[in-house]
Motif scaffolding. Structure first.
Motif, PDB file in Angstrom:
ATOM      1  N   THR A 179      16.360  11.185 -30.159  1.00 31.98           N
ATOM      2  CA  THR A 179      17.624  11.198 -29.430  1.00 31.98           C
ATOM      3  C   THR A 179      17.677  12.434 -28.542  1.00 31.98           C
ATOM      4  O   THR A 179      17.325  13.536 -28.980  1.00 31.98           O
TER       5      THR A 179
ATOM      6  N   ASP B 183      20.066  14.596 -25.513  1.00 31.18           N
ATOM      7  CA  ASP B 183      21.298  14.889 -24.801  1.00 31.18           C
ATOM      8  C   ASP B 183      20.895  15.221 -23.373  1.00 31.18           C
ATOM      9  O   ASP B 183      20.004  16.057 -23.167  1.00 31.18           O
TER      10      ASP B 183
ATOM     11  N   ARG C 254      23.769  10.477 -23.516  1.00 24.65           N
ATOM     12  CA  ARG C 254      22.956  10.573 -24.730  1.00 24.65           C
ATOM     13  C   ARG C 254      22.102   9.320 -24.807  1.00 24.65           C
ATOM     14  O   ARG C 254      22.592   8.215 -24.566  1.00 24.65           O
TER      15      ARG C 254
ATOM     16  N   THR D 175      19.066   7.279 -27.173  1.00 22.37           N
ATOM     17  CA  THR D 175      18.248   7.141 -28.374  1.00 22.37           C
ATOM     18  C   THR D 175      17.129   6.150 -28.085  1.00 22.37           C
ATOM     19  O   THR D 175      17.375   5.063 -27.543  1.00 22.37           O
TER      20      THR D 175
END
Length: 123
Positions: free
Chosen positions: A98, A100, A115, A117
């Protein structure tokens, strides 16, 4: 690394690449909505591109990273110049990574926060 891809067509340039952090930039020109503002989808493409590259580096040789979830909050518009994205790894596991992603304009003002993932799989 990204010839004949969406990232290439949008003019994305990589400035720094590692599993922990990926930095890239994209021109506003050519990536706008009809009002002349940076298209929110273009910000999402920049974010997913940077995060996916970081996840692929994290995954290592013989593995691939596939985006499974992305969100983006658009804080302000950009009309000209370049926007720069910085993807910072939040989690790096065996099966998920993940990131940011913070996108700013040339004055350092935040344009978008995202964000991403990615699922990590064997190639």
């Amino acid at each position: 690394m990204h010839k004949n891809t969406l990232a290439d067509r949008m003019g994305i340039e990589f400035l720094e690449v590692s599993a922990e952090r990926v930095v890239g930039r994209m021109p506003v020109e050519g990536n706008t909505q009809p009002y002349g503002l940076l298209h929110g989808g273009a910000s999402a493409v920049l974010a997913e591109t940077l995060g996916s590259v970081g996840a692929a580096v994290h995954a290592g040789a013989g593995r691939i990273a596939v985006g499974i979830e992305i969100n983006a909050t658009h804080h302000r518009s950009a009309r000209e110049g370049w926007v720069t994205g910085v993807a910072t790894r939040l989690h790096g596991g065996r099966t998920l990574a993940t990131y940011d992603i913070e996108i700013t304009d040339e004055q350092g003002r935040r344009v978008c926060t995202s964000r991403l993932t990615c699922m990590l799989r064997d190639a």
